[in-house]
Design a protein around this motif. Structure first.
Motif, PDB file in Angstrom:
ATOM      1  N   LYS A  34     -17.031  15.763  36.956  1.00 51.53           N
ATOM      2  CA  LYS A  34     -17.922  16.558  36.279  1.00 51.53           C
ATOM      3  C   LYS A  34     -17.399  17.966  36.410  1.00 51.53           C
ATOM      4  N   VAL A  35     -17.266  18.856  35.235  1.00 46.32           N
ATOM      5  CA  VAL A  35     -16.879  20.228  35.249  1.00 46.32           C
ATOM      6  C   VAL A  35     -18.118  20.862  34.594  1.00 46.32           C
ATOM      7  N   LYS A  36     -18.501  21.953  35.520  1.00 41.85           N
ATOM      8  CA  LYS A  36     -19.611  22.729  35.050  1.00 41.85           C
ATOM      9  C   LYS A  36     -18.855  23.866  34.209  1.00 41.85           C
ATOM     10  N   GLU A  37     -19.586  23.901  33.093  1.00 39.98           N
ATOM     11  CA  GLU A  37     -19.292  24.804  32.161  1.00 39.98           C
ATOM     12  C   GLU A  37     -20.313  26.160  32.614  1.00 39.98           C
ATOM     13  N   LYS A  38     -19.568  27.517  32.424  1.00 37.49           N
ATOM     14  CA  LYS A  38     -20.336  28.573  32.820  1.00 37.49           C
ATOM     15  C   LYS A  38     -21.000  28.899  31.279  1.00 37.49           C
TER      16      LYS A  38
END
Length: 123
Positions: A34-38
């Motif tokens: 999972k890549v957290k998007e800012k």
């Protein structure tokens, strides 16, 4: 109670494909992280009042109090700034809020037959 015996790769990776196995704690192909998007902060806009020679000062103070929730003293200071410098900032808002406030002020001024101009610009 279920007791599992054998290699962890054999237990969790039944495909037999070496590319999909977990080796030494490294995640192999087919497993995504999972890549957290800012989230980007919205652009802000200044709502401006423009000076004219016809709109009464009390009307401008009333608008600042009613539409921008300014105290009497703040409203008078902004009104005097607009009067002396030709333009003054009423507040800084997101695009939608600024647009709404400009529309409200312009409609209210027109209803009361004042030529007061209100606009917005990106901060």
């Amino acid at each position: 109670m279920l007791i599992l015996r054998g290699n962890i790769n054999d237990i969790f990776c039944n495909s037999g494909d070496d590319d999909d196995r977990i080796d030494n704690g490294v995640i192999g192909p087919g497993v995504s992280e999972k890549v957290k998007e800012k989230t980007k902060k919205p652009s802000l806009y200044k709502v401006l009042l423009l000076n004219d020679d016809y709109t009464p000062m009390e009307f401008v103070v009333y608008i600042l109090e009613q539409f921008f929730n300014k105290s009497r003293q703040e409203a008078e200071n902004i009104m005097l700034h607009v009067h002396h410098r030709g333009v003054g900032v009423c507040g800084v808002f997101t695009y939608e809020v600024a647009e709404t406030k400009v529309t409200q002020v312009m409609l209210f001024a027109q209803e009361h037959q004042h030529p007061l101009q209100c606009t917005m610009e990106k901060e």
